[in-house]
Design an enzyme around this catalytic site. Structure first.
Site, short mmCIF file in Angstrom:
data_model
loop_
_atom_site.label_atom_id
_atom_site.label_comp_id
_atom_site.label_asym_id
_atom_site.label_seq_id
_atom_site.Cartn_x
_atom_site.Cartn_y
_atom_site.Cartn_z
NE ARG A 45 34.68 30.87 34.36
CZ ARG A 45 34.83 30.62 35.66
NH1 ARG A 45 35.94 30.01 36.08
NH2 ARG A 45 33.92 30.98 36.54
CB SER A 69 39.68 29.33 37.85
OG SER A 69 40.03 29.85 39.12
CD GLU A 99 43.22 28.19 38.91
OE1 GLU A 99 42.60 29.23 39.19
OE2 GLU A 99 43.39 27.25 39.72
#
Length: 300
Positions: free
Chosen positions: A164, A186, A224
């Site tokens: 991330r 996410s 994702e």
């Protein structure tokens, strides 16, 4: 340059170009925000343990009320149109129900919804009353939570190593402590994709409750993995070099303060309701085999 490598590079360029508007907004220079990671104590982290059916019975009325929030209403309308375009004419078995799939689409679409929703989720748990009276995303929170739970149960790989990248915020974390993101977070299976979104803070995360949503995302090329608010992590490494933070996290199960709060308010005033509120649980056992990507829901 060999042809396969060229194709890979062109594919990454195409992926990044799909988010021109969002990346431009996120790349605007400004002061770096400093945030110390902790257990996100004000997060609304309900897992709805023991009250799924009761909560689903409230959705129609609750959703109608929350459509007064234009950010939610517009995001939901756009996601519904996208769902119809992708799967409206297909009759194959589904992994997620239609409303859960639309919730994931809505979260991943361009626009303000995911940002406003995440900011609200981080503070909605400051008190039970604040959640009940001032949190306009109860439907989306429930459906996303259920979608991730369903996908997590149906995948063959229990944990994922993800990345991330964050621009504009410099997180710090003390090595050895346990922390949470406190929002739906996410991440990507691809390091290069995560780096594109920012390097002011870069996370390397082992998640055992986050699940791949590539087949449901508006941007499948991002690979994702969506992490729920209630997953907790041990900080295994935290460094700061040249103005950038690097934080490594390892899943330590899940932890929630709240459980079934909306149902308690609606149905449990006369007499207490008994729900299985497992405040903290260990890592999951091996999930069910046979994960399959979302095909198409049956018509409702």
């Amino acid at each position: 340059m060999e042809e396969p490598l060229l194709h890979a590079i062109l594919g990454l360029v195409l992926l990044l170009s799909t988010r021109t508007d969002a990346s431009a907004a996120r790349s605007k220079k400004g002061p770096i925000k400093e945030v110390v990671m902790d257990m996100a104590p004000h997060s609304f982290d309900d897992q709805y343990q023991g009250c799924i059916d009761l909560m689903e019975a409230e959705l129609q009325e609750l959703n109608r009320t929350e459509f007064a929030n234009e950010t939610f209403a517009e995001g939901w309308r756009s996601a519904t149109e996208e769902w119809q375009r992708r799967w409206g004419r297909v009759s194959s078995p589904m992994v997620l129900r239609q409303d859960q799939a639309i919730a994931v689409l809505a979260y991943t679409m361009e626009g303000e919804l995911y940002r406003v929703f995440n900011n609200a989720t981080l503070t909605a748990g400051r008190s039970r009353q604040h959640y009940l009276s001032s949190y306009p995303f109860k439907t989306l929170h429930f459906l996303l939570s259920r979608a991730l739970h369903t996908l997590q149960e149906s995948q063959t790989q229990p944990c994922h190593n993800v990345f991330r990248g964050v621009r504009g915020t410099r997180f710090t974390a003390q090595q050895g402590t346990v922390v949470r993101f406190g929002q739906f977070t996410s991440s990507s299976l691809q390091k290069k994709v995560a780096e594109f979104f920012g390097l002011d803070t870069f996370f390397s995360v082992e998640t055992c409750y986050g699940v791949p949503i590539k087949d449901l995302s508006t941007f499948p090329g991002e690979d994702e993995v969506l992490i729920p608010p209630f997953e907790q992590f041990r900080v295994t490494n935290s460094t700061y070099t040249a103005g950038r933070s690097f934080i490594q996290l390892r899943s330590q199960g899940k932890s929630s303060t709240y459980n079934c709060e909306f149902v308690k308010e609606k149905r449990c005033k006369e007499r207490p309701c008994a729900f299985s509120a497992d405040k903290s649980s260990p890592l999951p056992r091996s999930p069910w085999p046979g994960w399959a990507p979302l095909a198409a829901p049956h018509s409702h």
